[in-house]
Design an enzyme around this catalytic site. Structure first.
Site, PDB file in Angstrom:
ATOM      1  N   GLU A 472     -15.876   0.911   3.412  1.00  0.00           N
ATOM      2  CA  GLU A 472     -14.972   2.028   3.680  1.00  0.00           C
ATOM      3  C   GLU A 472     -15.260   3.272   2.839  1.00  0.00           C
ATOM      4  O   GLU A 472     -14.595   4.299   3.022  1.00  0.00           O
ATOM      5  CB  GLU A 472     -13.524   1.576   3.484  1.00  0.00           C
ATOM      6  CG  GLU A 472     -13.096   0.567   4.530  1.00  0.00           C
ATOM      7  CD  GLU A 472     -11.754  -0.075   4.219  1.00  0.00           C
ATOM      8  OE1 GLU A 472     -11.020  -0.378   5.169  1.00  0.00           O
ATOM      9  OE2 GLU A 472     -11.451  -0.283   3.022  1.00  0.00           O
ATOM     10  N   GLU A 614      -6.479  -8.714  -5.713  1.00  0.00           N
ATOM     11  CA  GLU A 614      -7.472  -8.049  -4.856  1.00  0.00           C
ATOM     12  C   GLU A 614      -8.720  -7.654  -5.637  1.00  0.00           C
ATOM     13  O   GLU A 614      -9.844  -7.794  -5.159  1.00  0.00           O
ATOM     14  CB  GLU A 614      -6.842  -6.810  -4.218  1.00  0.00           C
ATOM     15  CG  GLU A 614      -7.793  -6.058  -3.303  1.00  0.00           C
ATOM     16  CD  GLU A 614      -7.286  -4.677  -2.960  1.00  0.00           C
ATOM     17  OE1 GLU A 614      -7.524  -4.217  -1.833  1.00  0.00           O
ATOM     18  OE2 GLU A 614      -6.663  -4.032  -3.829  1.00  0.00           O
TER      19      GLU A 614
END
Length: 681
Positions: A472, A614
């Site tokens: 991304e 994460e």
């Protein structure tokens, strides 16, 4: 890699009391509240998030309920009314000492039992009582949880027990009520209802004290503390050495899934009350025993065994059969990523469900089927045909990505990920009836989308321009490797599906699939047209080796692995190295695969329950996406499992040196077992 090995060694030494002490592979104990990170006790519909503070619950998360608030001004998963908060007061001369003061707490300990899905906190308070609290999100009752309180008096004492219903600040103030029903008014019902942030939904919860069969019911008092706080309490005298035990059952409903939330919550609480603890706990344990028929057994590495079970536990906790709901990157552990459904579900988490719990995997697909019509509208609105699924999805299937994030309109590979998940479900189940009645329509629309999406040049090459990559960091680029390869794979899968169900595939599917480019320069697959070797956020090109299996040539897989591994940002999401581990396993580099496997999660574990975050340096947890990635390294890398057109098979694979064997139990629709033994030991 030497630096990585040192980091992992230090991490393991620090965590030895939290991990290696749990030799049974099912429990994790905590003896310290320092740097505490919580996890969620969930059943696929509600998530109860415990606290390190005795008798306190951090929050309750609801699946399937979103409202507009918070991050990005878009839909956000709704917090439920916190129904599981308890408190105990020890009455003294002129004052009462409360556990909620968090003072005079000694011998504090918590334990997660993954096999039975229970969370227990034990402690001593004010030199007066020993307390044990057990928290359960009942697996067999979608909207109901349970708190068991057990107290031993260390001296003669007078106690006050409280159950507090608390409306989160993000929701609107509540309305309270208290009833006692039953033949002898023996069923206490403490209820609160409130509306979600915009007032769109009503959320209601009801709790009830459940006492022993032959016990005289105490007098229960109700106190409406304020508009956000409803309380029920009772007193109990205990003599030194006496043990006292009771439970609180609590149900939570909402008008997103039920017409009459408050009365439905009360009905469910009454049902749980009348079932009683023994029946509730038996059915709960039976339901989890059924789930654990899908399991992984690792011999020779206690830490790996415990870690793998923890990932399975959190995956299983996040999805529920029959709900037609999916899961977010953090499951039901919080509102990270707004509780939205991303590509994380189909690409990273779905394969574990497909291998061990095909019925839960189908539930994830049902969520997408219910939003297929909206995906068609999304395609139409963007000038395309077929179905274009949103990057972030919630209740309706409209695009729910915040407008400041470019991924919303442009990270279109999610449409391929969804289509390929449908095809993989057919591969594993061989369910032609489902494919004909449900799966094929979605695959057909996904294929039609890509036919309309490509831009054909004068040479007939079908480019996919102006996308955000799986990496991304790369925005609005042309001919991204993963986007293009996944489109090719899903087009070819749609052709196979058409032939199976007796339909004639659109000839353009094959034409386009054969002319979408995947760019290669000097033997290296380019992430996109013009890629210059910069740092990447997460795996992209390496996804062509696995799970797409666009590449099967080991030399090509190795070149791409060696080129892109050093380019992944250390601060990136955890799951990339799990996929690199699979690739390393499949090219025969087992010890490298093991190092990548550990790199994919060990530095992301936070105390005391090895909560998976994460990133190594953030606290977004529990990162169920990472759990799914880790499981793929175990299943498809070291375990050699392979999803093919004829079902699940097993490739030849090699285990890390310190693993004696690995066994996969309850695989696929036939519940088969697969094993790998380390012949070098």
């Amino acid at each position: 890699m030497r630096h990585l090995k040192l980091l992992l060694l230090l991490f393991n030494i620090v965590n030895i009391t939290n991990v290696f002490a749990q030799a049974d592979g099912w429990t994790i104990e905590a003896n310290s509240r320092e740097n505490y990170h919580s996890l969620s006790m969930a059943n696929g519909m509600i998530g109860i998030v415990p606290s390190d503070q005795p008798l306190k619950i951090n929050e309750v998360i609801l699946n399937g309920v979103w409202d507009i608030y918070g991050r990005g001004g878009v839909s956000n998963i709704v917090q439920g009314i916190n129904f599981a908060n308890m408190d105990i007061g020890v009455e003294g001369k002129g004052q009462t000492q409360w556990v909620s003061s968090d003072k005079e707490i000694t011998s504090w300990k918590q334990m997660l039992n993954m096999k039975e899905a229970t969370f227990t906190t034990s402690f001593n308070f004010a030199k007066s009582i020993e307390v044990e609290q057990e928290i359960i999100a009942l697996r067999h009752l979608a909207y109901t949880g349970l708190v068991r309180i057990k107290v031993k008096a260390l001296k003669n004492t007078s106690l006050i027990f409280r159950n507090d219903l608390i409306v989160p600040e993000i929701n609107n103030p509540g309305k309270h009520r208290y009833n006692q029903v039953g033949k002898e008014s023996e069923i206490s019902l403490l209820s609160t209802s409130a509306t979600s942030p915009t007032g769109k939904y009503e959320i209601a919860t009801t709790t009830s004290f459940v006492f022993g069969e032959n016990e005289k019911y105490p007098e229960i008092k109700n106190e409406e503390v304020n508009a956000r706080h409803n309380r029920a309490s009772f007193k109990k005298e205990l003599k030194k050495g006496e043990i006292y035990e009771f439970i609180v059952v609590g149900s939570i409903c909402n008008t997103a899934l039920s017409v009459d939330a408050i009365n439905e919550a009360e009905r469910k609480a009454i049902y749980a009350h009348l079932e009683g603890y023994d029946r509730l706990i038996k059915r709960h344990k039976d339901a989890w025993a059924k789930l654990w028929e899908g399991d992984v057994i690792i011999e020779g590495d206690q830490k790996a065994q415990l870690d793998v079970r923890l990932q399975l536990f959190n995956l299983y906790s996040s999805v529920r059969k029959g709900t037609r709901l999916s899961l977010s990157p953090v499951g039901l552990s919080g509102n990270g990523y707004n509780g939205h459904v991303f590509w994380d579900t189909e690409l990273w988490m779905f394969p574990t469900f497909l291998v061990f719990q095909p019925e839960l995997a189908k539930n994830i697909l049902d969520y997408r089927l219910d939003r297929l019509d909206q995906a068609k509208k999304n395609a139409l609105a963007n000038g395309y045909e077929g179905a274009m699924f949103p990057w972030e999805s919630a209740l309706t299937g409209e695009e729910d990505t915040p407008t400041w994030a470019l991924s919303g309109p442009f990270e279109q590979h999610i449409t391929s990920c969804i289509g390929l998940a449908f095809w993989k479900y057919y591969q594993v189940t061989q369910d032609k009836k489902w494919l004909k009645e449900s799966g094929y329509e979605l695959l057909q629309n996904v294929a039609d989308f890509w036919v309309s999406r490509v831009e054909k040049d004068e040479n007939g090459v079908c480019h996919i321009n102006n996308v955000v990559c799986a990496d991304e960091y790369a925005e609005n680029v042309n001919d991204n490797a993963f986007t293009n390869a996944s489109a090719i794979k899903v087009l070819k899968s749609a052709i196979k599906a058409a032939e199976i169900v007796g339909e004639i595939p659109n000839p353009k599917w094959d034409e386009v699939a054969n002319n979408i480019p995947v760019l290669v320069e000097d033997g290296i697959t380019m992430e996109y047209d013009g890629y210059d070797g910069r740092v990447i956020k997460q795996a992209d090109v390496n996804l062509l080796s696995f799970p797409l299996e666009y590449y099967t040539d080991k030399d090509q897989m190795k070149r791409n692995l060696e080129y892109y591994e050093p380019k992944i940002d250390y601060h990136a999401p955890a799951m990339s190295h799990s996929i690199l581990s699979v690739v390393a396993s499949r090219i025969g580099e087992t010890e490298r695969a093991y190092e990548l496997f550990q790199q994919g999660y060990v530095n992301n574990q936070k105390p005391p329950f090895n909560v998976f975050t994460e990133q190594p340096d953030n606290n977004l947890a529990f990162f169920v996406t990472g759990a799914g990635g880790m499981m793929q390294a175990v299943m498809f890398g070291f375990g050699g499992l392979e999803i093919t057109d004829t079902g699940i098979t097993q490739l030849k694979s090699t285990l890390p040196n310190n693993w004696k064997s690995i066994t996969f139990k309850g695989v696929g629709v036939d519940n088969k077992n697969y094993s790998v033994t380390n012949n070098s030991q």
